[in-house]
Design a protein around this motif. Structure first.
Motif, PDB file in Angstrom:
ATOM      1  N   PRO A 109     -11.355  -3.146  13.178  1.00 50.54           N
ATOM      2  CA  PRO A 109      -9.926  -3.460  13.020  1.00 50.54           C
ATOM      3  C   PRO A 109      -9.265  -2.489  12.044  1.00 50.54           C
ATOM      4  O   PRO A 109      -9.926  -1.981  11.131  1.00 50.54           O
ATOM      5  CB  PRO A 109      -9.943  -4.891  12.458  1.00 50.54           C
ATOM      6  CG  PRO A 109     -11.270  -5.446  12.878  1.00 50.54           C
ATOM      7  CD  PRO A 109     -12.229  -4.291  12.860  1.00 50.54           C
ATOM      8  N   PRO A 110      -7.962  -2.219  12.220  1.00 53.88           N
ATOM      9  CA  PRO A 110      -7.298  -1.199  11.401  1.00 53.88           C
ATOM     10  C   PRO A 110      -7.355  -1.447   9.902  1.00 53.88           C
ATOM     11  O   PRO A 110      -7.523  -0.504   9.122  1.00 53.88           O
ATOM     12  CB  PRO A 110      -5.861  -1.196  11.920  1.00 53.88           C
ATOM     13  CG  PRO A 110      -5.703  -2.453  12.708  1.00 53.88           C
ATOM     14  CD  PRO A 110      -7.061  -2.773  13.239  1.00 53.88           C
ATOM     15  N   VAL A 164       1.839  -3.370   9.763  1.00 49.93           N
ATOM     16  CA  VAL A 164       2.512  -3.358   8.468  1.00 49.93           C
ATOM     17  C   VAL A 164       3.955  -2.899   8.675  1.00 49.93           C
ATOM     18  O   VAL A 164       4.216  -1.952   9.421  1.00 49.93           O
ATOM     19  CB  VAL A 164       1.782  -2.409   7.490  1.00 49.93           C
ATOM     20  CG1 VAL A 164       2.540  -2.308   6.171  1.00 49.93           C
ATOM     21  CG2 VAL A 164       0.352  -2.903   7.254  1.00 49.93           C
ATOM     22  N   ASP A 165       4.907  -3.583   8.015  1.00 51.73           N
ATOM     23  CA  ASP A 165       6.306  -3.215   8.168  1.00 51.73           C
ATOM     24  C   ASP A 165       6.784  -2.436   6.945  1.00 51.73           C
ATOM     25  O   ASP A 165       6.036  -2.220   6.000  1.00 51.73           O
ATOM     26  CB  ASP A 165       7.180  -4.453   8.398  1.00 51.73           C
ATOM     27  CG  ASP A 165       6.984  -5.509   7.322  1.00 51.73           C
ATOM     28  OD1 ASP A 165       6.350  -5.192   6.288  1.00 51.73           O
ATOM     29  OD2 ASP A 165       7.457  -6.639   7.497  1.00 51.73           O
ATOM     30  N   LEU A 203      -9.541  -1.515  -2.037  1.00 52.92           N
ATOM     31  CA  LEU A 203      -9.629  -2.601  -1.065  1.00 52.92           C
ATOM     32  C   LEU A 203      -8.609  -3.691  -1.366  1.00 52.92           C
ATOM     33  O   LEU A 203      -8.003  -4.266  -0.451  1.00 52.92           O
ATOM     34  CB  LEU A 203     -11.040  -3.182  -1.055  1.00 52.92           C
ATOM     35  CG  LEU A 203     -12.146  -2.224  -0.578  1.00 52.92           C
ATOM     36  CD1 LEU A 203     -13.517  -2.880  -0.732  1.00 52.92           C
ATOM     37  CD2 LEU A 203     -11.913  -1.803   0.862  1.00 52.92           C
ATOM     38  N   ASP A 204      -8.383  -3.976  -2.655  1.00 54.41           N
ATOM     39  CA  ASP A 204      -7.376  -4.972  -3.042  1.00 54.41           C
ATOM     40  C   ASP A 204      -5.973  -4.472  -2.677  1.00 54.41           C
ATOM     41  O   ASP A 204      -5.141  -5.244  -2.172  1.00 54.41           O
ATOM     42  CB  ASP A 204      -7.469  -5.234  -4.544  1.00 54.41           C
ATOM     43  CG  ASP A 204      -6.432  -6.243  -5.015  1.00 54.41           C
ATOM     44  OD1 ASP A 204      -6.509  -7.415  -4.605  1.00 54.41           O
ATOM     45  OD2 ASP A 204      -5.531  -5.845  -5.788  1.00 54.41           O
ATOM     46  N   LEU A 205      -5.711  -3.178  -2.902  1.00 55.69           N
ATOM     47  CA  LEU A 205      -4.409  -2.610  -2.563  1.00 55.69           C
ATOM     48  C   LEU A 205      -4.157  -2.694  -1.074  1.00 55.69           C
ATOM     49  O   LEU A 205      -3.060  -3.074  -0.628  1.00 55.69           O
ATOM     50  CB  LEU A 205      -4.359  -1.150  -3.048  1.00 55.69           C
ATOM     51  CG  LEU A 205      -3.073  -0.377  -2.751  1.00 55.69           C
ATOM     52  CD1 LEU A 205      -1.871  -1.050  -3.393  1.00 55.69           C
ATOM     53  CD2 LEU A 205      -3.203   1.064  -3.239  1.00 55.69           C
ATOM     54  N   VAL A 206      -5.166  -2.362  -0.262  1.00 57.01           N
ATOM     55  CA  VAL A 206      -5.024  -2.427   1.187  1.00 57.01           C
ATOM     56  C   VAL A 206      -4.739  -3.857   1.626  1.00 57.01           C
ATOM     57  O   VAL A 206      -3.869  -4.111   2.481  1.00 57.01           O
ATOM     58  CB  VAL A 206      -6.290  -1.884   1.878  1.00 57.01           C
ATOM     59  CG1 VAL A 206      -6.287  -2.223   3.372  1.00 57.01           C
ATOM     60  CG2 VAL A 206      -6.390  -0.375   1.688  1.00 57.01           C
ATOM     61  N   ALA A 210      -1.330  -4.999   3.525  1.00 55.19           N
ATOM     62  CA  ALA A 210      -1.437  -5.566   4.864  1.00 55.19           C
ATOM     63  C   ALA A 210      -1.232  -7.089   4.880  1.00 55.19           C
ATOM     64  O   ALA A 210      -1.445  -7.730   5.917  1.00 55.19           O
ATOM     65  CB  ALA A 210      -2.807  -5.225   5.453  1.00 55.19           C
ATOM     66  N   HIS A 211      -0.847  -7.647   3.722  1.00 55.82           N
ATOM     67  CA  HIS A 211      -0.573  -9.096   3.604  1.00 55.82           C
ATOM     68  C   HIS A 211      -1.799  -9.920   3.997  1.00 55.82           C
ATOM     69  O   HIS A 211      -1.702 -10.919   4.679  1.00 55.82           O
ATOM     70  CB  HIS A 211       0.624  -9.489   4.462  1.00 55.82           C
ATOM     71  CG  HIS A 211       1.839  -8.675   4.228  1.00 55.82           C
ATOM     72  ND1 HIS A 211       2.535  -8.691   3.035  1.00 55.82           N
ATOM     73  CD2 HIS A 211       2.486  -7.776   5.031  1.00 55.82           C
ATOM     74  CE1 HIS A 211       3.563  -7.851   3.104  1.00 55.82           C
ATOM     75  NE2 HIS A 211       3.555  -7.283   4.299  1.00 55.82           N
TER      76      HIS A 211
END
Length: 213
Positions: A109-110, A164-165, A203-206, A210-211
């Motif tokens: 998954p992305p 992601v918007d 990983l936390d930032l991603v 990505a909510h």
């Protein structure tokens, strides 16, 4: 006016089509290719012996037994030489990113791929940090190198696939900034932050972007 590849408002996916992957250079004459290999082998030996920060164009010319002008004509300047030395390692990382096994490569998954990309980039930069720091000799040039444009295009694509918007071009550059070699060098070698903390921070930032948290 048409935006140039690497400009803030240029579509990164278009830019990457206009610039080659690291390791994919225009066809050279056989003698020119041999000369380039000879120079890079000499430079690599000097980097291993002295560290990249102590390698000069003059020293490479002497080690390769050529004139200093030959080195400058081949690589332009010292930054160009350092970037050429990074070419092979960068090419291998790009191949793993674009066509290797998941989660770094296609098939996951992305959001998972985006996480793996940052962790892989941190580990890649740690391995070649000395060269990356020496190659980062221009405040604007760093944003227009083929390798960075390929990575930014990859991040932009994964953000779109993840749904992601927002302004994805600016968001991509913000994410890329957290993987800047100079910043990573500061985290690891100045404040002595554990690599695991840096990877967990990515990983936390991603997840937040990505909510997913």
């Amino acid at each position: 006016m048409t935006a140039q590849p690497g400009a803030p408002d240029a579509p990164l996916s278009s830019a990457v089509r206009l610039l080659p992957l690291a390791g994919h250079e225009p066809q050279e004459r056989a003698d020119a290719a041999r000369n380039r290999v000879r120079l890079l082998e000499a430079a690599s030996r000097l980097v291993a012996e002295r560290g990249a920060e102590h390698v000069t164009m003059e020293a490479v010319a002497a080690a390769a037994q050529v004139g200093k002008g030959t080195v400058f004509r081949r690589f332009g300047d010292r930054v160009g030489l350092m970037m050429a030395l990074l070419d092979h390692a960068e090419s291998e990382f790009q191949q793993a990113m674009l066509s290797g096994p998941p989660p770094l490569g296609p098939g996951a998954p992305p959001v998972e791929r985006l996480g793996a990309f940052g962790v892989g980039t941190v580990r890649h930069l740690m391995t070649y940090m000395d060269l990356y720091i020496q190659a980062d000799g221009c405040a604007t040039r760093r944003y227009t190198t083929p390798s960075r444009i390929v990575r930014a295009s990859h991040v932009l694509t994964l953000l779109r696939e993840a749904g992601v918007d927002g302004d994805l071009l600016l968001l991509t550059q913000t994410l890329m900034a957290s993987l800047d070699p100079a910043l990573l060098n500061y985290h690891l070698n100045v404040v002595h932050m554990p690599p695991e903390r840096v990877e967990a921070g990515w990983l936390d930032l991603v997840a937040r972007v990505a909510h997913r948290c």
